[in-house]
Design a protein around this motif. Structure first.
Motif, PDB file in Angstrom:
ATOM      1  N   GLU A  39      47.502  29.814  35.262  1.00 42.45           N
ATOM      2  CA  GLU A  39      46.556  29.751  36.365  1.00 42.45           C
ATOM      3  C   GLU A  39      45.377  30.646  36.040  1.00 42.45           C
ATOM      4  N   GLU A  40      44.151  30.116  36.187  1.00 40.89           N
ATOM      5  CA  GLU A  40      42.945  30.869  35.931  1.00 40.89           C
ATOM      6  C   GLU A  40      42.404  31.381  37.262  1.00 40.89           C
ATOM      7  N   ILE A  41      42.340  32.698  37.315  1.00 45.42           N
ATOM      8  CA  ILE A  41      41.878  33.325  38.557  1.00 45.42           C
ATOM      9  C   ILE A  41      40.563  34.015  38.232  1.00 45.42           C
ATOM     10  N   PRO A  42      39.444  33.550  38.805  1.00 49.45           N
ATOM     11  CA  PRO A  42      38.166  34.205  38.559  1.00 49.45           C
ATOM     12  C   PRO A  42      38.143  35.584  39.216  1.00 49.45           C
ATOM     13  N   ILE A  43      37.750  36.557  38.444  1.00 51.39           N
ATOM     14  CA  ILE A  43      37.704  37.911  38.982  1.00 51.39           C
ATOM     15  C   ILE A  43      36.311  38.184  39.535  1.00 51.39           C
ATOM     16  N   ILE A  44      35.301  37.995  38.691  1.00 50.59           N
ATOM     17  CA  ILE A  44      33.929  38.227  39.115  1.00 50.59           C
ATOM     18  C   ILE A  44      32.995  37.373  38.231  1.00 50.59           C
ATOM     19  N   THR A  45      31.939  36.867  38.882  1.00 51.71           N
ATOM     20  CA  THR A  45      30.884  36.166  38.146  1.00 51.71           C
ATOM     21  C   THR A  45      29.579  36.825  38.555  1.00 51.71           C
ATOM     22  N   ALA A  46      28.845  37.293  37.543  1.00 58.19           N
ATOM     23  CA  ALA A  46      27.610  38.003  37.832  1.00 58.19           C
ATOM     24  C   ALA A  46      26.449  37.234  37.227  1.00 58.19           C
TER      25      ALA A  46
ATOM     26  N   THR B  96      22.452  36.180  39.205  1.00 57.57           N
ATOM     27  CA  THR B  96      21.522  36.760  40.152  1.00 57.57           C
ATOM     28  C   THR B  96      22.257  37.352  41.336  1.00 57.57           C
ATOM     29  N   LYS B  97      23.471  36.892  41.524  1.00 58.36           N
ATOM     30  CA  LYS B  97      24.297  37.344  42.622  1.00 58.36           C
ATOM     31  C   LYS B  97      25.714  37.442  42.126  1.00 58.36           C
ATOM     32  N   ASN B  98      26.469  38.537  42.481  1.00 54.59           N
ATOM     33  CA  ASN B  98      27.853  38.727  42.041  1.00 54.59           C
ATOM     34  C   ASN B  98      28.799  38.020  42.997  1.00 54.59           C
ATOM     35  N   ILE B  99      29.734  37.288  42.397  1.00 55.79           N
ATOM     36  CA  ILE B  99      30.753  36.611  43.197  1.00 55.79           C
ATOM     37  C   ILE B  99      32.091  37.201  42.778  1.00 55.79           C
ATOM     38  N   THR B 100      32.853  37.867  43.695  1.00 51.42           N
ATOM     39  CA  THR B 100      34.110  38.574  43.406  1.00 51.42           C
ATOM     40  C   THR B 100      35.228  37.927  44.186  1.00 51.42           C
ATOM     41  N   ASP B 101      36.388  37.736  43.513  1.00 55.38           N
ATOM     42  CA  ASP B 101      37.567  37.191  44.178  1.00 55.38           C
ATOM     43  C   ASP B 101      38.073  38.233  45.154  1.00 55.38           C
ATOM     44  N   SER B 102      38.603  37.746  46.232  1.00 56.04           N
ATOM     45  CA  SER B 102      39.028  38.651  47.298  1.00 56.04           C
ATOM     46  C   SER B 102      40.163  39.587  46.861  1.00 56.04           C
ATOM     47  N   ARG B 103      40.992  39.128  45.933  1.00 57.98           N
ATOM     48  CA  ARG B 103      42.114  39.970  45.473  1.00 57.98           C
ATOM     49  C   ARG B 103      41.643  41.181  44.684  1.00 57.98           C
ATOM     50  N   PHE B 104      40.424  41.133  44.264  1.00 55.48           N
ATOM     51  CA  PHE B 104      39.894  42.242  43.465  1.00 55.48           C
ATOM     52  C   PHE B 104      38.775  43.007  44.170  1.00 55.48           C
ATOM     53  N   GLU B 105      38.523  42.599  45.433  1.00 59.14           N
ATOM     54  CA  GLU B 105      37.487  43.285  46.164  1.00 59.14           C
ATOM     55  C   GLU B 105      37.807  44.761  46.280  1.00 59.14           C
ATOM     56  N   GLY B 106      36.817  45.571  45.961  1.00 57.10           N
ATOM     57  CA  GLY B 106      36.961  47.031  46.070  1.00 57.10           C
ATOM     58  C   GLY B 106      37.749  47.694  44.954  1.00 57.10           C
TER      59      GLY B 106
ATOM     60  N   LEU C 137      39.192  48.123  36.269  1.00 55.81           N
ATOM     61  CA  LEU C 137      40.050  47.650  37.348  1.00 55.81           C
ATOM     62  C   LEU C 137      40.888  48.829  37.808  1.00 55.81           C
ATOM     63  N   THR C 138      40.877  49.102  39.120  1.00 51.11           N
ATOM     64  CA  THR C 138      41.615  50.241  39.673  1.00 51.11           C
ATOM     65  C   THR C 138      42.704  49.734  40.601  1.00 51.11           C
ATOM     66  N   GLN C 139      43.503  50.740  41.108  1.00 51.60           N
ATOM     67  CA  GLN C 139      44.602  50.454  42.026  1.00 51.60           C
ATOM     68  C   GLN C 139      45.462  49.314  41.500  1.00 51.60           C
ATOM     69  N   LEU C 140      45.901  49.503  40.292  1.00 53.85           N
ATOM     70  CA  LEU C 140      46.635  48.448  39.610  1.00 53.85           C
ATOM     71  C   LEU C 140      47.963  48.181  40.297  1.00 53.85           C
TER      72      LEU C 140
END
Length: 624
Positions: A62-69, A71-81, A94-97
């Motif tokens: 399964e491919e889970i997008p983490i972030i695409t940067a 002109t605008k950054n798009i972050t998956d909710s599982r990695f927010e913050g 990547l923190t809070q592993l």
């Protein structure tokens, strides 16, 4: 997902991401749950952000997008913050592993000139190891009898177990078993080398924990038991101090019990000290080692302790205090102490048994079958043992005799003279002498018999008896004496021999002087005018004096010998005795003989050698 992002992903897939090889570090990257990880790229930083940077987690296809940067950054909710993107290099932190953050991570970078840079790595998140605990079924063990099982437990993910005895790592072997992925250690059976502190070390890629140690006590032995004697000597002198020590490999230390010739001495401890040791304590000592944990025992080989008394009070005792020639004699050599050797010597030379002497009773007795006078000497007995030696000397004086009784004295004597007879004999001790007449009348008790003013009735036999009160032997000699009514010349044969020699000297001198005078007178007749001052001083007179008239008045001495008589009135002959010298007195009567007397004496027959044989002879020396 917008159309540009999809196109980028498809473009990367079609190109195989070959352009991004080596962009990310090789995986897997290890990180602890609750911790952080940073995926650093090898891309050179740019002054302006990359137009497009995309990070994707691939987990179980399964491919889970983490972030695409862009002109605008798009972050998956599982990695927010929990993520930070570094837009100049494309790196991601990547923190809070969490455990589900494990997987494959990919990055795609599109540059301003539409070049694509991509890379792939993996992340493994782990729970750190904690609370390592060690359990054991028994800690008090007996070698070869016990089996021990140790178990280790811990919290953590992907953990490994390692066992330690002290600082040494334990590996599986004949008596070592590792089970439950290494969490359980079994020792069967235990040996003395398993004694000590055991620990388990639990680890994973990110952490390591060691348990508290457990002490295993392995009892063993006693093994071979050894006994040591100090000082280590073959023989010990009585009164010495010795120390016996017992050794044996044992855990715990063995209890030692001491034995003498197999008898329990009720002495305990690894050392046995014997003070002022006595000969009665000689024997074979051994020690028994006992281990109360293993319930095993081992006894040592016996060690011999030989205690000897020092040699003392050595003595020699004769079988009789008065050794007598022809009888048996024993000398007994005794000594206090431990006697090993006896050696007899005579005058310092070792005695060897023969037909005359024997040794018996372990050489303590020296026996003379029949002792003789040549056995008189100092005899020594040397008594020894390995501790010391003593020697004593005994002087043997063999009693013998009396032998060879002899009487010295005249066989003839004149009346009214003093008779002296001397008796001698070979004897040890000195003989006692008794003088008796032939009819056993006791006359005197002494070696010398003296009687003055002797008369004719004293003629007869005189018996000298020599006695030895030790040997009990008596022997006699007889001397026959004749008393003469007329005086007997006291001159002996040696005396007469001396007179003969003196007469020969006088006669030779007279003949030489006569010949000298005769020769000078003849020269005067043949040479009447010769100066008489050159004549020899032998002719008396002054210078130029005619001394021929004086010649007849020259003194002429001579000796007349014989006849010679023995004491029994028989004639004897003279001879020179070699063993001793006797002296004669020559008396000279002054005054010249007449010419007729001189001629008469010169025409006599020359005297012949005479044998005296010890008899008395008489002689006369004349001088006219």
């Amino acid at each position: 997902m917008d159309t540009l992002t999809v196109l980028c992903i498809v473009s990367v897939a079609l190109t195989g991401l070959t352009a991004g090889s080596g962009v990310l570090p090789n995986g897997p990257l290890m990180a602890a749950v609750g911790g952080s990880v940073r995926f650093n790229t090898t891309v050179t930083p740019t002054a302006q952000p990359f137009p497009v940077v995309t990070w994707t987690l691939i987990k179980e296809s399964e491919e889970i997008p983490i972030i695409t940067a862009r002109t605008k950054n798009i972050t998956d909710s599982r990695f927010e913050g929990r993520i930070t993107l570094f837009i100049q290099t494309g790196s991601l932190e990547l923190t809070q592993l969490a455990l589900n953050d494990s997987g494959e991570y990919r990055v795609l970078i599109i540059t301003d000139d539409d070049k694509q840079i991509s890379g792939t790595t993996s992340l493994q998140t782990l729970v750190p190891v904690s609370n390592a605990t060690l359990k054991v079924n028994s800690t008090e063990l007996v070698e070869f009898n016990s089996t021990v099982r140790l178990s280790c437990s811990s919290f953590g993910s992907f953990i490994n177990f390692q066992w330690l005895n002290g600082s040494a790592v334990i590996s599986a072997g004949d008596t070592v078993q590792l089970t439950d992925d290494g969490a359980t250690l079994t020792l069967t059976p235990v040996t003395r080398y398993d004694h000590g502190l055991f620990k388990c070390r639990v680890s994973n890629a990110i952490s390591e924990v060691t348990s508290e140690p457990v002490h295993l006590s392995v009892s063993f032995g006693p093994d071979d038991t050894y006994l040591q004697v100090s000082p280590l000597e073959e023989y010990i002198a009585e009164g010495s101090n010795i120390n016996l020590s017992c050794f044996s490999a044992s855990r715990p230390s063995a209890i030692y019990t001491w034995f003498l010739d197999g008898k329990d001495l009720s002495k305990f401890g690894s050392n046995l000290l014997l003070m002022n040791i006595q000969q009665s304590q000689s024997g074979n000592y051994s020690c028994l080692a006992f281990n109360g944990n293993t319930m095993r025992h081992k006894i040592s080989q016996p060690s011999s302790v030989n205690v000897l008394k020092r040699i003392s009070n050595t003595s020699i005792t004769p079988s009789t205090t008065h050794p007598t020639e022809g009888r048996m004699l024993n000398l007994t050599c005794d000594a206090a102490g431990s006697v090993f050797f006896r050696e007899w010597t005579k005058n310092g030379l070792v005695l060897v048994p023969d037909d005359h002497i024997t040794l018996h009773d372990k050489d303590a007795v020296l026996s003379f079958h029949t002792v003789n006078r040549s056995d008189s000497a100092p005899y020594s007995c040397r008594v020894s043992n390995p501790i010391n030696t003593e020697e004593i000397t005994y002087n043997i004086l063999v009693n013998y005799g009396p032998d060879s009784v002899q009487i010295m004295g005249p066989s003839q004597i004149n009346v009214k003279q003093t008779l002296t007879l001397t008796c001698s004999a070979e004897s040890v001790p000195f003989a006692t002498f008794t003088w008796t007449s032939l009819n056993h009348t006791k006359l005197y008790n002494s070696s010398t018999f003296v009687k003055s003013n002797i008369n004719s009735s004293d003629s007869g036999s005189y018996v000298c008896s020599a006695s030895n009160n030790i040997t009990g032997k008596t022997i006699s000699a007889v001397h026959i004496l004749t008393v003469l009514d007329e005086p007997v010349s006291p001159c002996s044969g040696g005396c007469i021999a001396g007179i003969v020699v003196a007469c020969f000297v006088v006669f030779g001198a007279a003949c030489g002087g006569g010949y000298y005078i005769y020769h000078n007178r003849k020269q005067l007749k043949n040479h009447p005018g010769e100066n008489t001052s050159t004549r020899s001083d032998f002719a008396a007179g002054g210078k130029g004096q005619d001394n021929t008239a004086e010649i007849k008045n020259q003194e002429m001495n001579y000796a007349q010998l014989g006849p010679f008589y023995s004491k029994d009135s028989g004639k004897v002959q003279l001879k020179v005795q070699d063993n001793h010298t006797e002296y004669a007195e020559v008396r000279v009567r002054n005054g010249p003989p007449s010419y007729e007397d001189h001629v008469q004496r010169m025409t006599r027959q020359a005297p012949q050698p005479l044998e005296a044989n010890g008899a008395q002879v008489s002689g006369q020396v004349h001088s006219n």
